[in-house]
Write a protein that holds these residues in place. Sequence first.
Motif, PDB file in Angstrom:
ATOM      1  N   LEU A 210      34.337  47.196  37.518  1.00  0.00           N
ATOM      2  CA  LEU A 210      34.999  46.034  36.928  1.00  0.00           C
ATOM      3  C   LEU A 210      34.771  44.856  37.860  1.00  0.00           C
ATOM      4  O   LEU A 210      35.188  44.864  39.017  1.00  0.00           O
ATOM      5  CB  LEU A 210      36.498  46.315  36.756  1.00  0.00           C
ATOM      6  CG  LEU A 210      36.842  47.483  35.839  1.00  0.00           C
ATOM      7  CD1 LEU A 210      38.335  47.802  35.908  1.00  0.00           C
ATOM      8  CD2 LEU A 210      36.437  47.160  34.402  1.00  0.00           C
ATOM      9  N   ARG A 211      34.097  43.839  37.373  1.00  0.00           N
ATOM     10  CA  ARG A 211      33.678  42.734  38.238  1.00  0.00           C
ATOM     11  C   ARG A 211      34.875  41.928  38.733  1.00  0.00           C
ATOM     12  O   ARG A 211      35.876  41.769  38.014  1.00  0.00           O
ATOM     13  CB  ARG A 211      32.713  41.813  37.487  1.00  0.00           C
ATOM     14  CG  ARG A 211      31.364  42.456  37.203  1.00  0.00           C
ATOM     15  CD  ARG A 211      30.432  41.482  36.524  1.00  0.00           C
ATOM     16  NE  ARG A 211      30.105  40.359  37.402  1.00  0.00           N
ATOM     17  CZ  ARG A 211      29.081  40.382  38.249  1.00  0.00           C
ATOM     18  NH1 ARG A 211      28.319  41.444  38.350  1.00  0.00           N
ATOM     19  NH2 ARG A 211      28.828  39.325  38.993  1.00  0.00           N
TER      20      ARG A 211
ATOM     21  N   ASP B 189      37.561  39.206  39.518  1.00  0.00           N
ATOM     22  CA  ASP B 189      38.168  38.126  38.754  1.00  0.00           C
ATOM     23  C   ASP B 189      38.106  38.334  37.239  1.00  0.00           C
ATOM     24  O   ASP B 189      38.446  37.446  36.467  1.00  0.00           O
ATOM     25  CB  ASP B 189      37.545  36.770  39.121  1.00  0.00           C
ATOM     26  CG  ASP B 189      38.540  35.627  38.914  1.00  0.00           C
ATOM     27  OD1 ASP B 189      39.748  35.835  39.173  1.00  0.00           O
ATOM     28  OD2 ASP B 189      38.127  34.536  38.474  1.00  0.00           O
ATOM     29  N   THR B 190      37.671  39.531  36.800  1.00  0.00           N
ATOM     30  CA  THR B 190      37.668  39.837  35.372  1.00  0.00           C
ATOM     31  C   THR B 190      39.104  39.998  34.885  1.00  0.00           C
ATOM     32  O   THR B 190      39.918  40.663  35.525  1.00  0.00           O
ATOM     33  CB  THR B 190      36.892  41.139  35.091  1.00  0.00           C
ATOM     34  OG1 THR B 190      35.537  40.974  35.493  1.00  0.00           O
ATOM     35  CG2 THR B 190      36.963  41.510  33.612  1.00  0.00           C
ATOM     36  N   LYS B 191      39.412  39.400  33.738  1.00  0.00           N
ATOM     37  CA  LYS B 191      40.750  39.536  33.173  1.00  0.00           C
ATOM     38  C   LYS B 191      40.937  40.945  32.644  1.00  0.00           C
ATOM     39  O   LYS B 191      40.077  41.487  31.957  1.00  0.00           O
ATOM     40  CB  LYS B 191      40.971  38.522  32.046  1.00  0.00           C
ATOM     41  CG  LYS B 191      42.393  38.561  31.468  1.00  0.00           C
ATOM     42  CD  LYS B 191      42.614  37.450  30.482  1.00  0.00           C
ATOM     43  CE  LYS B 191      44.005  37.516  29.875  1.00  0.00           C
ATOM     44  NZ  LYS B 191      45.082  37.451  30.893  1.00  0.00           N
ATOM     45  N   LEU B 192      42.070  41.542  32.980  1.00  0.00           N
ATOM     46  CA  LEU B 192      42.388  42.898  32.541  1.00  0.00           C
ATOM     47  C   LEU B 192      43.403  42.809  31.404  1.00  0.00           C
ATOM     48  O   LEU B 192      44.581  42.552  31.629  1.00  0.00           O
ATOM     49  CB  LEU B 192      42.948  43.709  33.715  1.00  0.00           C
ATOM     50  CG  LEU B 192      41.983  43.917  34.878  1.00  0.00           C
ATOM     51  CD1 LEU B 192      42.716  44.448  36.099  1.00  0.00           C
ATOM     52  CD2 LEU B 192      40.846  44.856  34.481  1.00  0.00           C
TER      53      LEU B 192
ATOM     54  N   ARG C  97      44.243  40.415  36.755  1.00  0.00           N
ATOM     55  CA  ARG C  97      42.806  40.236  36.903  1.00  0.00           C
ATOM     56  C   ARG C  97      42.323  41.138  38.033  1.00  0.00           C
ATOM     57  O   ARG C  97      43.093  41.507  38.930  1.00  0.00           O
ATOM     58  CB  ARG C  97      42.441  38.776  37.229  1.00  0.00           C
ATOM     59  CG  ARG C  97      42.997  37.752  36.254  1.00  0.00           C
ATOM     60  CD  ARG C  97      42.511  36.348  36.602  1.00  0.00           C
ATOM     61  NE  ARG C  97      41.155  36.122  36.136  1.00  0.00           N
ATOM     62  CZ  ARG C  97      40.855  35.692  34.905  1.00  0.00           C
ATOM     63  NH1 ARG C  97      41.821  35.455  34.022  1.00  0.00           N
ATOM     64  NH2 ARG C  97      39.610  35.504  34.559  1.00  0.00           N
ATOM     65  N   VAL C  98      41.041  41.481  37.990  1.00  0.00           N
ATOM     66  CA  VAL C  98      40.457  42.217  39.108  1.00  0.00           C
ATOM     67  C   VAL C  98      40.490  41.312  40.333  1.00  0.00           C
ATOM     68  O   VAL C  98      40.157  40.127  40.247  1.00  0.00           O
ATOM     69  CB  VAL C  98      39.001  42.616  38.799  1.00  0.00           C
ATOM     70  CG1 VAL C  98      38.385  43.344  39.993  1.00  0.00           C
ATOM     71  CG2 VAL C  98      38.940  43.491  37.548  1.00  0.00           C
TER      72      VAL C  98
ATOM     73  N   TRP D  12      28.309  38.572  44.034  1.00  0.00           N
ATOM     74  CA  TRP D  12      29.616  39.186  44.039  1.00  0.00           C
ATOM     75  C   TRP D  12      30.686  38.380  44.786  1.00  0.00           C
ATOM     76  O   TRP D  12      31.849  38.449  44.469  1.00  0.00           O
ATOM     77  CB  TRP D  12      29.564  40.576  44.698  1.00  0.00           C
ATOM     78  CG  TRP D  12      28.901  41.593  43.844  1.00  0.00           C
ATOM     79  CD1 TRP D  12      27.573  41.916  43.813  1.00  0.00           C
ATOM     80  CD2 TRP D  12      29.516  42.427  42.875  1.00  0.00           C
ATOM     81  NE1 TRP D  12      27.334  42.893  42.885  1.00  0.00           N
ATOM     82  CE2 TRP D  12      28.517  43.243  42.307  1.00  0.00           C
ATOM     83  CE3 TRP D  12      30.830  42.580  42.444  1.00  0.00           C
ATOM     84  CZ2 TRP D  12      28.785  44.176  41.321  1.00  0.00           C
ATOM     85  CZ3 TRP D  12      31.107  43.529  41.480  1.00  0.00           C
ATOM     86  CH2 TRP D  12      30.079  44.307  40.910  1.00  0.00           C
TER      87      TRP D  12
END
Length: 229
Positions: free
Chosen positions: A27-28, A30-33, A71-72, A226
């Motif tokens: 899961l990259r 700052d990706t929203k979860l 978020r991640v 990244w």
Amino acid sequence: MDVSKSPHGVIEATYQALRNRLVKGELRPDTKLKISDISQAMGVSTGVVREALTRLGAEGLVSATPQRGFRVAPMSAAELQDITRVRIEIEALCIRRSLELGDIEWEASVVGAYHRLQHTPDSVDPTSSLPAQSWTSAHTHFHDCIVAACDSPWLLKLRDQLHVQSERYRLIAASLIRHDERSLAMEHQAIFEAVASRDATKAIALISKHFSDTAQGLLERGSEHWLSP
């Protein structure tokens, strides 16, 4: 009672599954979860997902912001450098205590862990630079055994937290650095020999370089994909 189907068991399983994906970098940053999406994909309630994400937030793997949800956790060069510095300091304290207090059973566990690591292939796919899961497990076990005789639960707890954070970066570094650029087998052999001879100063110096080289390798190769500055 089937523990795996109890509320606690479901939360634990969800937490472990999400944690595994976060640590592996699947899961990259700052990706929203989205809780509803995760709930549907994993077949659990939104409450279970929220509880799991809250636990992951306490570990620093997930960030929670009012009105924005989960978020991640982001990854940055500055954080990687800070984690590495602190990890080296905590690891040094653990190593000194462990080498001072370790008994014959501890010695045997270190020998066994090194033997397992030495004979575990680091890759099962020649086209991939990512380490095999079996090698990753053996590698973690080897380093854990070295500090296992440390008598401070708090030092070991802090060490584990730092390991989780650095593991995210290490696995990404492994995907960016070709195997032939470092001889990890030789590094581990030197570490093992220093530990076996109870030379704490040398063991700490070798492990410090071991950690630093991994961090530096990530910063030098592909980190723009990244990391933020």
